[in-house]
Design a protein around this motif. Structure first.
Motif, PDB file in Angstrom:
ATOM      1  N   GLU A  50       0.822  -1.201   0.000  1.00 61.96           N
ATOM      2  CA  GLU A  50       0.000   0.000   0.000  1.00 61.96           C
ATOM      3  C   GLU A  50       0.864   1.262   0.000  1.00 61.96           C
ATOM      4  OE1 GLU A  50      -2.430  -0.725   3.416  1.00 61.96           O
ATOM      5  OE2 GLU A  50      -4.062  -1.605   2.209  1.00 61.96           O
ATOM      6  N   SER A  51       2.013   1.216   0.643  1.00 59.97           N
ATOM      7  CA  SER A  51       2.935   2.348   0.616  1.00 59.97           C
ATOM      8  C   SER A  51       3.443   2.591  -0.806  1.00 59.97           C
ATOM      9  CB  SER A  51       4.113   2.096   1.558  1.00 59.97           C
ATOM     10  OG  SER A  51       5.071   3.129   1.472  1.00 59.97           O
ATOM     11  N   ALA A  52       3.860   1.514  -1.485  1.00 60.47           N
ATOM     12  CA  ALA A  52       4.327   1.644  -2.876  1.00 60.47           C
ATOM     13  C   ALA A  52       3.195   2.105  -3.789  1.00 60.47           C
ATOM     14  CB  ALA A  52       4.901   0.313  -3.350  1.00 60.47           C
ATOM     15  N   LEU A  53       1.995   1.644  -3.512  1.00 63.44           N
ATOM     16  CA  LEU A  53       0.838   2.067  -4.301  1.00 63.44           C
ATOM     17  C   LEU A  53       0.626   3.576  -4.163  1.00 63.44           C
ATOM     18  CD1 LEU A  53      -1.603   1.052  -6.024  1.00 63.44           C
ATOM     19  CD2 LEU A  53      -2.892   0.938  -3.880  1.00 63.44           C
ATOM     20  N   SER A  54       0.734   4.097  -2.937  1.00 64.06           N
ATOM     21  CA  SER A  54       0.563   5.535  -2.739  1.00 64.06           C
ATOM     22  C   SER A  54       1.644   6.311  -3.485  1.00 64.06           C
ATOM     23  CB  SER A  54       0.596   5.866  -1.241  1.00 64.06           C
ATOM     24  OG  SER A  54       1.898   5.702  -0.696  1.00 64.06           O
ATOM     25  N   TYR A  55       2.846   5.749  -3.550  1.00 59.77           N
ATOM     26  CA  TYR A  55       3.966   6.393  -4.249  1.00 59.77           C
ATOM     27  C   TYR A  55       3.674   6.517  -5.747  1.00 59.77           C
ATOM     28  CZ  TYR A  55       8.897   7.026  -5.693  1.00 59.77           C
ATOM     29  OH  TYR A  55      10.083   7.475  -6.231  1.00 59.77           O
ATOM     30  N   LEU A  56       3.081   5.482  -6.315  1.00 62.42           N
ATOM     31  CA  LEU A  56       2.757   5.515  -7.743  1.00 62.42           C
ATOM     32  C   LEU A  56       1.660   6.534  -8.067  1.00 62.42           C
ATOM     33  CD1 LEU A  56       2.835   1.716  -8.627  1.00 62.42           C
ATOM     34  CD2 LEU A  56       4.401   3.475  -9.469  1.00 62.42           C
ATOM     35  N   THR A  57       0.856   6.872  -7.098  1.00 58.92           N
ATOM     36  CA  THR A  57      -0.196   7.865  -7.365  1.00 58.92           C
ATOM     37  C   THR A  57       0.333   9.291  -7.287  1.00 58.92           C
ATOM     38  OG1 THR A  57      -0.924   8.114  -5.050  1.00 58.92           O
ATOM     39  CG2 THR A  57      -1.893   6.309  -6.341  1.00 58.92           C
ATOM     40  N   CYS A  58       1.534   9.489  -6.765  1.00 58.23           N
ATOM     41  CA  CYS A  58       2.089  10.848  -6.640  1.00 58.23           C
ATOM     42  C   CYS A  58       2.420  11.408  -8.012  1.00 58.23           C
ATOM     43  CB  CYS A  58       3.335  10.833  -5.757  1.00 58.23           C
ATOM     44  SG  CYS A  58       3.000  10.501  -4.012  1.00 58.23           S
ATOM     45  N   ARG A  59       2.171  12.674  -8.174  1.00 59.16           N
ATOM     46  CA  ARG A  59       2.423  13.318  -9.457  1.00 59.16           C
ATOM     47  C   ARG A  59       3.904  13.316  -9.824  1.00 59.16           C
ATOM     48  NH1 ARG A  59      -1.589  18.560  -8.728  1.00 59.16           N
ATOM     49  NH2 ARG A  59      -2.990  18.074 -10.452  1.00 59.16           N
ATOM     50  N   LEU A  60       4.773  13.563  -8.854  1.00 61.22           N
ATOM     51  CA  LEU A  60       6.197  13.604  -9.169  1.00 61.22           C
ATOM     52  C   LEU A  60       6.685  12.242  -9.651  1.00 61.22           C
ATOM     53  CD1 LEU A  60       8.886  15.032  -9.302  1.00 61.22           C
ATOM     54  CD2 LEU A  60       9.229  14.534  -6.873  1.00 61.22           C
ATOM     55  N   THR A  61       6.242  11.176  -9.031  1.00 65.35           N
ATOM     56  CA  THR A  61       6.617   9.827  -9.470  1.00 65.35           C
ATOM     57  C   THR A  61       6.229   9.620 -10.925  1.00 65.35           C
ATOM     58  OG1 THR A  61       6.181   9.037  -7.231  1.00 65.35           O
ATOM     59  CG2 THR A  61       6.404   7.372  -8.956  1.00 65.35           C
ATOM     60  N   ARG A  62       5.022  10.019 -11.244  1.00 64.83           N
ATOM     61  CA  ARG A  62       4.544   9.791 -12.613  1.00 64.83           C
ATOM     62  C   ARG A  62       5.202  10.724 -13.628  1.00 64.83           C
ATOM     63  NH1 ARG A  62      -1.128  10.670 -12.375  1.00 64.83           N
ATOM     64  NH2 ARG A  62      -0.997  11.338 -10.200  1.00 64.83           N
ATOM     65  N   LEU A  63       5.652  11.901 -13.206  1.00 69.07           N
ATOM     66  CA  LEU A  63       6.436  12.744 -14.103  1.00 69.07           C
ATOM     67  C   LEU A  63       7.762  12.061 -14.439  1.00 69.07           C
ATOM     68  CD1 LEU A  63       6.809  15.574 -15.512  1.00 69.07           C
ATOM     69  CD2 LEU A  63       8.296  16.083 -13.573  1.00 69.07           C
ATOM     70  N   LEU A  64       8.422  11.474 -13.437  1.00 70.82           N
ATOM     71  CA  LEU A  64       9.678  10.772 -13.693  1.00 70.82           C
ATOM     72  C   LEU A  64       9.470   9.610 -14.654  1.00 70.82           C
ATOM     73  CD1 LEU A  64      11.106  10.730 -10.044  1.00 70.82           C
ATOM     74  CD2 LEU A  64      11.761  12.265 -11.920  1.00 70.82           C
ATOM     75  N   ILE A  65       8.318   8.967 -14.572  1.00 70.41           N
ATOM     76  CA  ILE A  65       7.982   7.903 -15.524  1.00 70.41           C
ATOM     77  C   ILE A  65       7.807   8.487 -16.917  1.00 70.41           C
ATOM     78  CG2 ILE A  65       6.168   6.267 -16.173  1.00 70.41           C
ATOM     79  CD1 ILE A  65       5.762   5.799 -13.119  1.00 70.41           C
ATOM     80  N   LEU A  66       7.122   9.603 -17.014  1.00 66.33           N
ATOM     81  CA  LEU A  66       6.870  10.238 -18.308  1.00 66.33           C
ATOM     82  C   LEU A  66       8.163  10.582 -19.024  1.00 66.33           C
ATOM     83  CD1 LEU A  66       4.812  11.464 -20.307  1.00 66.33           C
ATOM     84  CD2 LEU A  66       4.983  13.601 -18.998  1.00 66.33           C
ATOM     85  N   LEU A  67       9.198  10.951 -18.290  1.00 67.91           N
ATOM     86  CA  LEU A  67      10.458  11.352 -18.910  1.00 67.91           C
ATOM     87  C   LEU A  67      11.130  10.204 -19.661  1.00 67.91           C
ATOM     88  CD1 LEU A  67      12.047  13.633 -16.155  1.00 67.91           C
ATOM     89  CD2 LEU A  67      10.622  14.279 -18.110  1.00 67.91           C
ATOM     90  N   HIS A  68      10.693   8.974 -19.396  1.00 66.05           N
ATOM     91  CA  HIS A  68      11.264   7.809 -20.097  1.00 66.05           C
ATOM     92  C   HIS A  68      10.176   7.034 -20.836  1.00 66.05           C
ATOM     93  CE1 HIS A  68      14.147   4.649 -20.940  1.00 66.05           C
ATOM     94  NE2 HIS A  68      15.068   5.248 -20.202  1.00 66.05           N
ATOM     95  N   LYS A  69       9.064   7.679 -21.102  1.00 67.59           N
ATOM     96  CA  LYS A  69       7.893   6.970 -21.641  1.00 67.59           C
ATOM     97  C   LYS A  69       7.513   7.535 -23.006  1.00 67.59           C
ATOM     98  CE  LYS A  69       3.176   5.711 -20.180  1.00 67.59           C
ATOM     99  NZ  LYS A  69       2.403   6.295 -21.276  1.00 67.59           N
ATOM    100  N   PRO A  70       7.768   6.805 -24.097  1.00 69.09           N
ATOM    101  CA  PRO A  70       7.543   7.350 -25.433  1.00 69.09           C
ATOM    102  C   PRO A  70       6.144   7.132 -25.994  1.00 69.09           C
ATOM    103  CG  PRO A  70       8.595   5.225 -25.608  1.00 69.09           C
ATOM    104  CD  PRO A  70       8.428   5.497 -24.134  1.00 69.09           C
ATOM    105  N   SER A  71       5.366   6.247 -25.378  1.00 66.94           N
ATOM    106  CA  SER A  71       4.080   5.882 -25.980  1.00 66.94           C
ATOM    107  C   SER A  71       3.133   5.446 -24.875  1.00 66.94           C
ATOM    108  CB  SER A  71       4.278   4.736 -26.982  1.00 66.94           C
ATOM    109  OG  SER A  71       4.648   3.546 -26.308  1.00 66.94           O
ATOM    110  N   GLN A  72       2.003   4.828 -25.274  1.00 63.44           N
ATOM    111  CA  GLN A  72       1.054   4.367 -24.262  1.00 63.44           C
ATOM    112  C   GLN A  72       1.591   3.175 -23.476  1.00 63.44           C
ATOM    113  OE1 GLN A  72      -2.593   2.843 -25.780  1.00 63.44           O
ATOM    114  NE2 GLN A  72      -1.656   1.211 -26.976  1.00 63.44           N
ATOM    115  N   ASP A  73       2.594   2.488 -24.001  1.00 62.18           N
ATOM    116  CA  ASP A  73       3.132   1.313 -23.328  1.00 62.18           C
ATOM    117  C   ASP A  73       3.902   1.695 -22.073  1.00 62.18           C
ATOM    118  OD1 ASP A  73       2.402  -1.134 -24.193  1.00 62.18           O
ATOM    119  OD2 ASP A  73       4.253  -1.608 -25.233  1.00 62.18           O
ATOM    120  N   THR A  74       3.679   0.961 -20.997  1.00 63.95           N
ATOM    121  CA  THR A  74       4.407   1.201 -19.745  1.00 63.95           C
ATOM    122  C   THR A  74       5.191  -0.052 -19.383  1.00 63.95           C
ATOM    123  OG1 THR A  74       2.421   0.604 -18.484  1.00 63.95           O
ATOM    124  CG2 THR A  74       2.821   2.935 -18.860  1.00 63.95           C
TER     125      THR A  74
END
Length: 559
Positions: A473-497
């Motif tokens: 649940e702690s890791a789940l809350s981390y994935l919902t944070c905007r900053l976490t998802r911005l860091l993902i976006l910086l390496h994300k070229p398409s809809q695939d994750t």
């Protein structure tokens, strides 16, 4: 201005190059999402960028005032680049060549060249350029061509099949070996082992182009599952670079920045090329090509053969202020282009806290979140797998496309260590509802807790294992944070994750419910950086957001 009888007047040509309202090339429908017509306004934006660079490199001179400059569009469709170049040259050469007909003949026969991608587009391009589909026809504004093709070449080209695919473009023989009565989509510019020899054969042995500019076809069906398609635009770029023009500019999908099927070598070459002096990145392709469903945005670049240095990166999105920065295309130890200028400064702050230095963008082993993320098919089950509807003794639950099914534990031979652990499941695809290239958006599909005794199909990735529900649940809350998802976006070229998109995400201690406020404070983000994060990334509601999540076709790269 009036002329007296003694003033010589240059004979007027039998045409006038002037704007049409509306311009027919703004109205024309695209052939497909693969072969996209360039709007005149955007073509002129690219030509403006070229002209600015030319003037900077030539003491303020204009390329449009030089009668020796040669231009090539190697993938012409509507002919818009050739037409707009001709329009500019017609104005720019007026002082050197006062006679309009002589000037236009010189431009069309000595300066402007194209290669059609299909017979239809070659006719369309000639109509745009010569005002006639035949360059030597009676309605053509060019005088003196010996052939109907003029300088817009097209002849049917065939694929070279080898082991079921074309050795030049990778096209599927099954999909495109369909007889001479249908278009082959074997584009001449990329179906050759020696592009210089081909151009010499088409346009003459002494032909050297100063400027190559265009909008290449983007992809071809590669015969894979569903709507699988392989990119081919990179092959046009590579061939154009091989011709060694002084300036090269092409508009291509932006997904090469960080991923894309078969684009690893191309990305490495581009990011290492310090002759690329400008990239204009459009976060939404709809801002460039209205009505085209091209996800991930588009960009155009300018490469200068004779100058080197850092690249000017300009990010465009609707009415937002244009973000501009001059920086290396490839940061130290990174393997992708960091798309957002503001995102780069944020990433460097995060890495500095985790490593103590901003000199590298590599997280140390043991602190990489991607080490917790499974590869595709974490339990060996494909997207189309359907488990039994009713649970039998010894079965495990399968989170699959469309709900939950059941399968015997003995049938699972991959990921056995995760079956009885707490984990997180997250969709392999980002949410597909609406336009994914609008901001703010979620970046990820909504994750959820995976209980012990459960697995998933390829529809999901698995994150874990975690020692307890509290940790999950702690890791789940981390994935919902905007900053976490911005860091993902910086390496994300398409809809695939895939696992790769988590490359820049550090791990945390899984002993609390993480919030953005805590992360902003930990990494020392400024007020403007926080504003940027929240402009790009939408809040995630773990309950209501589940309703919008969708699945993904099996058309992406395996890790």
């Amino acid at each position: 201005m009036s002329h007296n009888a003694s003033t010589p007047v240059a004979p007027q040509a039998d045409f006038v190059l002037r704007g049409r309202n509306p311009d027919v090339l703004t109205c024309i429908a695209n052939l497909s999402n693969d072969e996209v017509f360039t709007p005149p306004e955007f073509a002129n934006r690219m030509l403006d960028t070229l002209a600015e660079a030319w003037a900077k490199d030539h003491g303020g001179k204009s390329p449009w005032a030089d009668p020796t400059v040669r231009f090539l569009d190697p993938c012409t469709k509507s002919g818009v680049f050739l037409r707009e170049i001709t329009r500019r040259l017609t104005d720019g050469l007026a002082n050197k060549m006062p006679d309009l007909q002589q000037r236009v003949n010189h431009i069309l026969t000595q300066q402007v060249y194209g290669i059609g991608i299909t017979q239809l587009t070659s006719l369309l391009a000639r109509r745009s350029l010569y005002c006639s589909k035949h360059a030597k026809g009676k309605h053509s504004i060019a005088k003196g061509f010996a052939s109907d093709a003029g300088n817009v070449w097209f002849e049917r080209t065939e694929h070279t099949w080898r082991d079921g695919s074309c050795k030049h473009c990778g096209a599927s023989k099954k999909a495109l070996d369909r007889g001479r009565d249908r278009e082959s989509h074997a584009y001449a510019f990329i179906h050759t082992d020696n592009i210089k020899a081909r151009v010499a054969k088409l346009f003459g042995d002494d032909m050297q182009f100063d400027v190559i500019i265009g909008n290449p076809p983007y992809q071809l069906n590669d015969g894979g599952y569903g709507t699988s398609a392989a990119p081919i635009y990179q092959k046009f770029v590579e061939q154009a670079i091989a011709l060694e023009p002084r300036y090269l500019s092409m508009v291509i999908p932006s997904r090469w920045f960080a991923g894309g099927k078969g684009l690893d070598e191309f990305r490495e070459q581009m990011l290492a090329d310090d002759h690329i002096r400008a990239i204009h990145d459009y976060l939404s392709a709809a801002d460039v090509f209205p009505g085209v469903g091209l996800k991930g945005g588009v960009c155009f670049f300018l490469r200068e053969r004779d100058t080197q240095g850092d690249c000017e990166v300009l990010t465009h999105f609707k009415d937002w202020p244009v973000s501009v920065a001059t920086r290396p295309l490839l940061e130290a130890d990174a393997d992708v282009f960091i798309r957002f200028n503001e995102g780069l400064s944020i990433l460097k702050k995060v890495i500095a806290v985790e490593t103590g230095t901003e000199k590298s963008l590599v997280l140390p082993n043991g602190s990489k979140f991607d080490e917790l993320v499974s590869s595709l098919r974490p339990f060996g089950l494909r997207t189309f797998f359907r488990g039994a509807e009713n649970k039998r003794r010894g079965d495990v639950a399968v989170h699959q496309n469309g709900g939950i099914g059941y399968i015997a534990r003995s049938e699972i031979t991959t990921g056995e260590n995760l079956i009885d652990a707490w984990k997180i499941y997250i969709g392999r695809a980002a949410p597909g509802t609406g336009n994914r290239d609008t901001y703010p958006h979620r970046i990820l599909s909504t994750p959820f807790i995976g209980e012990p005794g459960s697995i998933c199909s390829e529809t999901y990735l698995c994150i874990g294992p975690f020692a307890s529900k509290v940790e999950a649940e702690s890791a789940l809350s981390y994935l919902t944070c905007r900053l976490t998802r911005l860091l993902i976006l910086l390496h994300k070229p398409s809809q695939d994750t895939t696992r790769k998109v988590y490359t820049f995400v550090p791990t945390q201690t899984w002993d609390r419910a993480w919030t953005d406020a805590e992360l902003y404070a930990k990494y020392g983000l400024s007020a403007s950086e926080i504003e940027f994060v929240e402009k790009i990334v939408r809040p995630m509601d773990l309950t209501s957001d589940l309703l919008g999540d969708v699945t993904v076709d099996d058309d992406s790269d395996d890790e």
